[in-house]
Design an enzyme around this catalytic site. Structure first.
Site, PDB file in Angstrom:
ATOM      1  N   GLU A   1       5.231   4.745  -2.027  1.00 47.59           N
ATOM      2  CA  GLU A   1       6.441   4.246  -1.633  1.00 47.59           C
ATOM      3  C   GLU A   1       7.678   4.963  -1.889  1.00 47.59           C
ATOM      4  O   GLU A   1       8.697   4.366  -2.701  1.00 47.59           O
ATOM      5  CB  GLU A   1       6.541   2.655  -1.761  1.00 47.59           C
ATOM      6  CG  GLU A   1       5.485   1.803  -1.393  1.00 47.59           C
ATOM      7  CD  GLU A   1       5.489   0.506  -1.502  1.00 47.59           C
ATOM      8  OE1 GLU A   1       6.372   0.021  -2.432  1.00 47.59           O
ATOM      9  OE2 GLU A   1       5.130  -0.422  -0.906  1.00 47.59           O
TER      10      GLU A   1
ATOM     11  N   GLU B   1      -0.997  -0.786   2.996  1.00 50.82           N
ATOM     12  CA  GLU B   1      -0.551  -2.342   2.358  1.00 50.82           C
ATOM     13  C   GLU B   1      -0.195  -3.027   3.203  1.00 50.82           C
ATOM     14  O   GLU B   1       0.589  -2.740   4.208  1.00 50.82           O
ATOM     15  CB  GLU B   1       0.607  -1.873   1.246  1.00 50.82           C
ATOM     16  CG  GLU B   1       0.266  -1.288  -0.080  1.00 50.82           C
ATOM     17  CD  GLU B   1       1.251  -1.435  -1.148  1.00 50.82           C
ATOM     18  OE1 GLU B   1       2.084  -2.306  -1.123  1.00 50.82           O
ATOM     19  OE2 GLU B   1       1.194  -0.534  -1.890  1.00 50.82           O
TER      20      GLU B   1
END
EC number: 3.2.1.58
Length: 416
Positions: A209, A308
């Protein structure tokens, strides 16, 4: 129910497999996973080797208020006390049985987050080490259970996103000073440990991320990705580099580095961290994920795994937005209230109303269908310490809210 029966049947092989696993020491690579043609179905083991307050709130509740991430947790408690507590957590939060339960649910992958400090802490870091021994053990357990592993560099020097899950909450400082070189060094050492030697590790993630909309420099990120790709491909032709889309979606990355092998894109899709998304009905959520599959996943020229995602449609889980921080959904963060957090804060999905459980199952099924328009998925997360309805896959499976078998549908054809 079927899932628990499957666990019981698979458990008959645990003792023999455990004996085999005890002798495994990351030997010469043999098998691979073809991310171009095979479907990833798996789950993340977050909150284990990288702390997140909402996944293990008990650790943080037993620490002073200033402990809001792994950096401050170890800094405030001191290394000796912090390590003693963390060893207790590492020993119990994830065990060998979890890997067999994951396999029993029909999955083929686990994604395991690890911080750079586990590989080599930097001068002045308060972090403790010892996580790599548990990662070694996890890879052995995964192999015994027939699972593949994606090793995920979840926290980078300086923090690549400013989130607590990077190890240090606050300003994004990744890309400043020597942090890029330090990240390359940590990634190389992680790759050297697992890429040439383990037939269980089929991919390694460059960094979790990196937040381009939050200020991460895209050119610097691409430069780092190229270096990470070169490191992996020089070590083995059988391991893929996983790289995050940086929250700018998959299709803008078409043509980057290689569209012909050894690279997989990681997209994270949540519909809970924006008030406009929280206002959406379950019908809206279903349409949203199906549209995303059609417009962003299917047209991508590389394999894309949604690495995710969640069954939750609120941000109510305790500490999800940070220790001591409330939710957007009920207005605790300021602004309008969409609804009452109530049973969504903590506990089991079984505590939700029948309608809420049905809506969550419907949303999960739509996402499974959408994510399999491309290369598959990894649910976040396998378990939580005190329960977080919608986020705890083990709890969802135990209560029939996550499909088992994975292909079964109560709401078929939602994506058309």
């Amino acid at each position: 129910m079927l899932y628990n029966l499957s666990k019981a049947v698979l458990a008959l092989s645990v003792l023999a497999a455990s004996a085999d696993a005890a002798g495994i020491r990351l030997e010469k690579r043999a098998s691979t996973f073809d991310y171009e043609t095979e479907m990833v179905r798996g789950v993340c083991l977050g909150g284990w080797l990288v702390l997140e307050p909402w996944l293990s709130p008990g650790l943080f509740d037993a620490a002073p208020d200033g402990a809001v991430d792994e950096w401050t947790y170890t800094e405030i408690l001191g290394q000796d006390e912090a390590k003693a507590r963390l060893i207790g957590h590492w020993d119990t939060f994830i065990t060998e049985q979890d890997f067999f339960d994951i396999a029993a649910a029909g999955m083929n992958h686990v994604r395991i987050p690890i911080g750079y400090w586990a590989v080599e802490a930097l001068p002045g870091d308060p972090y403790v080490d010892g996580q790599l021994e548990y990662l070694d053990r996890a890879i052995e357990w995964a192999g015994a259970a027939g699972l593949k592993v994606i090793v995920d560099l979840h926290g980078a020097p300086g923090s690549q996103n400013g989130f607590d899950n990077s190890g240090r909450k606050g300003a994004i400082q990744w890309g400043q000073g020597d942090t890029l070189g330090q990240t390359v060094n940590a990634f190389r050492k992680l790759a050297e440990r697992y890429v040439p030697s383990s037939d269980v590790v089929t991919a390694i993630e460059a960094v979790n991320e990196p937040f381009i909309p939050g200020g991460v420099n895209e050119d610097q990120l691409k430069e780092y990705y190229q270096q990470a790709y070169d490191i992996v491909t020089q070590m083995s032709p059988d391991v893929d580099l996983v790289f995050s889309d940086g929250f700018i979606n998959p299709t803008p990355w078409n043509g980057f580095i290689s569209d012909s092998g050894n690279i997989v894109m990681d997209n994270h899709h949540y519909e809970v961290f924006d008030i406009n998304l929280l206002r959406m009905s379950v019908d809206d959520h279903v349409r949203s994920v199906c549209d995303f599959g059609r417009t962003q996943l299917a047209p991508a020229t590389k394999p894309v795994v949604v690495g995710e995602w969640t069954g939750a449609m609120t941000d109510c889980a305790r500490y999800l937005n940070g220790r001591g921080v409330g939710a957007r959904y009920d207005g605790a963060m300021g602004g309008e209230s969409v609804g009452d957090c109530g049973p969504f804060i903590q506990g089991s999905v079984s505590d939700l109303s029948p309608d809420d459980q049905k809506n969550m199952r419907r949303f999960i099924e739509a996402q499974l269908d959408a994510w399999e328009m491309k290369s598959g998925w990894l649910f976040w997360n396998w378990k939580t310490e005190q329960g977080a309805p919608g986020w705890d896959m083990k709890d969802l499976l135990d209560n029939g809210v996550f499909p088992f078998p994975l292909e079964s549908r109560k709401y078929p054809g939602q994506c058309g």
